[in-house]
Design an enzyme around this catalytic site. Structure first.
Site, PDB file in Angstrom:
ATOM      1  CB  CYS A 174       8.640  -3.368 -24.157  1.00 20.40           C
ATOM      2  SG  CYS A 174       8.137  -1.406 -23.520  1.00 20.40           S
TER       3      CYS A 174
ATOM      4  CG  HIS B  23       5.129 -10.088  -0.931  1.00 20.21           C
ATOM      5  ND1 HIS B  23       4.337  -9.905   0.501  1.00 20.21           N
ATOM      6  CD2 HIS B  23       5.827 -10.856  -1.173  1.00 20.21           C
ATOM      7  CE1 HIS B  23       4.403 -10.929   1.550  1.00 20.21           C
ATOM      8  NE2 HIS B  23       5.923 -11.626   0.349  1.00 20.21           N
TER       9      HIS B  23
ATOM     10  CB  CYS C  36      -1.249  -3.201  15.233  1.00 23.14           C
ATOM     11  SG  CYS C  36      -0.812  -5.301  14.716  1.00 23.14           S
TER      12      CYS C  36
ATOM     13  CB  CYS D 146       3.968  -2.271 -26.775  1.00 18.70           C
ATOM     14  SG  CYS D 146       5.051  -3.047 -25.690  1.00 18.70           S
TER      15      CYS D 146
ATOM     16  CD  GLU E  62      -4.225 -15.702  14.319  1.00 21.82           C
ATOM     17  OE1 GLU E  62      -4.983 -15.880  14.298  1.00 21.82           O
ATOM     18  OE2 GLU E  62      -3.442 -15.690  12.994  1.00 21.82           O
TER      19      GLU E  62
ATOM     20  CG  ASP F  72      -0.080  -0.018   2.706  1.00 22.01           C
ATOM     21  OD1 ASP F  72       0.564  -0.160   2.948  1.00 22.01           O
ATOM     22  OD2 ASP F  72      -1.125  -0.919   3.637  1.00 22.01           O
TER      23      ASP F  72
ATOM     24  N   GLY G 275       2.105  -7.099  13.022  1.00 21.75           N
ATOM     25  CA  GLY G 275       0.378  -7.444  12.202  1.00 21.75           C
ATOM     26  C   GLY G 275       0.550  -7.872  11.348  1.00 21.75           C
TER      27      GLY G 275
ATOM     28  CB  SER H 286      -0.759 -14.817  10.609  1.00 19.38           C
ATOM     29  OG  SER H 286      -0.653 -15.092   9.235  1.00 19.38           O
TER      30      SER H 286
END
EC number: 2.3.1.286
Length: 737
Positions: A366, A355, A474, A390, A459, A340, A432, A434
């Site tokens: 391209c 990620h 959190c 392209c 958890e 985000d 935050g 798991s």
């Protein structure tokens, strides 16, 4: 014998055998060369099956229960067959090529740990790999799949990247490969080994021995888990560490962005539920982030992208806390699994987006790269953004945000940063997340075990051992820590009230006690099978009949007893005849319900469902809901329960349990930890190896198992059971928690 088997496989056209024999011929002090690319599906996977985003083999074994569906085992076998691949590695920051054109640097031999007996074990590993048709780089833990984040299959990628999790994850000691090799020599059936490792799992008969041996190796190759430090337990210890430590790694997941208003993904009214209506061919949430599905139909992803695109949300208190730590020079690095970009908005400088993110987008063809603002208009107008360079008739000339999809690689700088940071870090804080998605999930076990670790999450994570567990919302927890830290941190607090600690679980609310006292007292005994304990539920026939009628009219699947009840129950699979025999109903009016046989069968099945769900509704509740507004609960020795914690209590014996228990934890942790002291893991693999050691001590079995000569294996494998995580619970990139 291993050579003969490998030659036979090679003669049959197996390129893996040739690769393994080539590996066996290399000098033992050199790193294994990367295997040549092999086209086609992996073992245990049909040509039509997708290859992206497969969970680790051992996780597949856990997901396959006693009546394990063949499809789940085939997926586990597919993971085993792919386990020797290089771990994720993608373009260096700034290249923006979504997985191609990668830079490769040769790895030095001293990148690997020089454990005693390494040369002998590498030779044994190569021989074992050859004997079972395995390829050359299985020896390292980076071969384990990372829930789909594995190396691309392009030849360019194979030529250009060596960065992987093997650069920073601990290497297993001698053992699993020699063990497998010697059992191959004596003709052991791998199913007997798997039966000892996973006693409740039955592999389907169609899996061949080579695939099963590959699964065994994956299970035994897990890195050792860290053990909790006994001298760090309390929130005061956590505050002291935050004050004194200068090189803190903060690992963040979706939990830090929940309060920012980012839409939930998997809830009943979440993003996926709404997308499933517009795109009925979307098979599951994972498919939206599968690169192959994206190439076929990018519309679901871009509809999702509109809802969380940068510029619509503000950072949370967690983001601001990390940014202040960075400003004060205490932050070594923030590894975030989120996409985000709120870390940049908060001003965090030492950030690594594991990620990827929406910050940039690049063409699939391209690799032309643009800023997120260049494609914002198209995304908000729900138009698939096209590459301006392209040809217009090129269907794949799509400007894809540089988010790591399942089937793509992780950024190379992630592996390089971890290789450096693991030796510098003096405190790890997980907030935050798991930790279900690799290789990020390997971080707690890969840094030096003496480094303190703190968990801040809704958890507990039973498969890992944190020194202090702060469970709950959190932002609530960070707010309390900021109060205790004082100074600039106190200025961040969004709630001026400092919480007070209690050490005894609050009583059940009086209103709920009154409600429970009005329930019918007469018990109804249900014996589900000969081995299960007897359950007691209210019997009043009018209450049961009313619930049965409601369920019959509304369909049993729509019967809402409670949010968390009957999650794992499968009433449609319950045999009606067994239900009739085992249900002892004293009221004759209930027996007379229904006139036809079909009606009786349906109502009996629904009654069984009601009776199973009823105790769960009454027995479990969140402990945090009993807390007053300014309280948190201390559960010795190291657990704290704040508002929002997903930790539950059985009303009868006041035993705490986590919502994740039994689904994403080790077998030894799915029992509910008590209020007095959370339970420790008891590995089934430890029992397995203990049994093998007992066998080797007997004269008639000496040398029979081939395991006794592996000295030092037990210590490693005792901690290797963290392979039994939920196969189907695969998270999308911004919720890799």
């Amino acid at each position: 014998m291993a050579d003969e088997v490998a030659l036979a496989l090679q003669a049959a056209g197996s390129p893996s055998a040739a690769a393994a024999m080539e590996a066996a011929s290399q000098p033992a002090d050199e790193p294994l060369r990367k295997r040549p690319r092999r086209d086609g599906p992996g073992l245990g996977r049909s040509p039509g099956e997708p290859s992206a985003a497969v969970a680790p083999a051992a996780a597949g074994c856990e997901a396959a229960s006693a009546a394990a569906p063949a499809a789940l085992w085939r997926e586990a076998a597919g993971a085993a067959a792919s386990a020797e691949r290089e771990a994720p590695a993608t373009a260096v920051a700034g290249d923006g090529d979504n997985g191609s054109g990668l830079r490769r640097e040769p790895r030095a031999a001293d990148d690997f740990d020089d454990d005693e007996g390494e040369e002998e074990d590498e030779a044994a590993a190569a021989a074992a790999a050859a004997a079972i048709g395995y390829r050359d780089n299985l020896l390292l833990t980076d071969g384990l799949l990372t829930n789909g984040f594995h190396s691309c299959e392009s030849d360019d990628d194979d030529r250009t990247s060596h960065a992987s999790s093997s650069d920073w994850t601990p290497r297993p000691r001698i053992g699993p490969y020699t063990f497998v090799q010697q059992h191959l020599m004596i003709g052991t059936d791998p199913r007997t080994i798997l039966k000892d490792l996973l006693p409740e799992t039955i592999p389907p008969p169609e899996l061949d021995d080579m695939t099963l041996w590959q699964i065994v190796i994956n299970i035994l190759s897990e890195p050792p888990k860290r053990k909790k430090r006994k001298d760090i337990n309390t929130i005061e210890d956590a505050v002291k560490l935050l004050q004194e430590c200068k090189k803190i790694i903060v690992l963040t997941g979706a939990g830090v962005s929940v309060s920012c208003g980012i839409p939930d993904f998997r809830s009943r009214d979440g993003i996926y539920a709404r997308l499933a209506v517009d795109f009925p061919d979307l098979p599951d949430p994972q498919a939206m982030f599968d690169i192959e599905y994206f190439r076929k139909d990018p519309r679901p992803f871009f509809k999702f992208a509109k809802e969380i695109y940068p510029g619509q949300f503000q950072p949370s208190l967690c983001h601001k806390f990390i940014a202040l730590s960075d400003k004060e020079g205490k932050l070594l690095r923030n590894y975030t699994q989120n996409i985000d970009t709120l870390e940049q908005v908060a001003g965090i400088q030492r950030i690594l987006q594991c990620h990827g993110s929406f910050a940039t987008a690049s063409c699939l063809i391209c690799k032309y790269k643009v800023d997120c603002e260049a494609v914002r208009g198209d995304i908000f107008n729900q138009v698939v953004p096209r590459c301006p360079r392209c040809p217009a008739d090129e269907p794949l000339a799509i400007m894809k945000p540089e988010i790591v999809f399942f089937g793509e690689n992780l950024p190379e700088q992630f592996h390089r940063a971890m290789k450096y940071d693991k030796d510098e870090v003096d405190l790890l804080i997980v907030i935050g997340s798991s930790l279900k998605v690799r290789p990020v999930a390997l971080i707690p076990s890969s840094i030096p075990h003496e480094v303190p670790q703190i968990l801040i999450n809704r958890e507990p994570l039973p498969h890992l051992h944190f020194d202090v567990e702060l469970l709950g919302d959190c932002d609530v927890i960070i707010n309390e820590l900021c109060h205790r830290l004082g100074g600039e941190y106190a200025k961040l607090c969004c709630n001026p009230v400092k919480l007070s600690e209690i050490t005894e679980k609050p009583p059940r609310p009086q209103k709920e006690l009154v409600h429970l006292s009005e329930l019918p007292p007469t018990p109804l005994h249900i014996s589900e099978d000969s081995s299960s304990p007897e359950r007691t539920v209210p019997q009043d026939s009018s209450v049961i009949a009313t619930l049965v009628d409601q369920a019959t009219n509304n369909n049993v699947n729509d019967l809402e007893v409670s949010e968390s009840s009957c999650v794992e129950e499968k009433p449609q699979e319950v045999q009606t005849s067994r239900n009739v025999e085992n249900i002892n109903v004293e009221n004759p009016d209930f027996k007379a319900v229904g006139s036809s046989t079909a009606d009786k069968n349906e109502r009996t099945s629904v009654a069984e469902t009601v009776r199973k769900c009823w105790p769960n509704r009454l027995a479990k509740e969140q402990i945090s809901k009993r807390l007053e507004g300014n309280q948190y609960l201390f559960v010795p020795p190291n657990r704290y329960i704040f508002h929002g914690a997903e930790v539950y209590s059985d009303s009868e014996d006041d035993v705490l349990s986590s919502s994740s228990c039994g689904s994403n934890s080790d077998s030894g942790t799915c029992q509910s930890p008590s209020l007095e002291e959370p339970l420790e893991d008891e590995s089934e693999i430890e029992e397995f190896y203990n049994g093998l050691e007992d066998d080797t001590e007997r004269p008639e079995c000496a040398g029979g198992s081939g395991f006794g000569a592996d000295g030092g294996d037990q210590e490693v494998v005792n901690e290797a059971i963290a392979t039994r995580q939920e196969l189907t619970d695969v998270n999308y990139p911004s919720d890799k928690s």
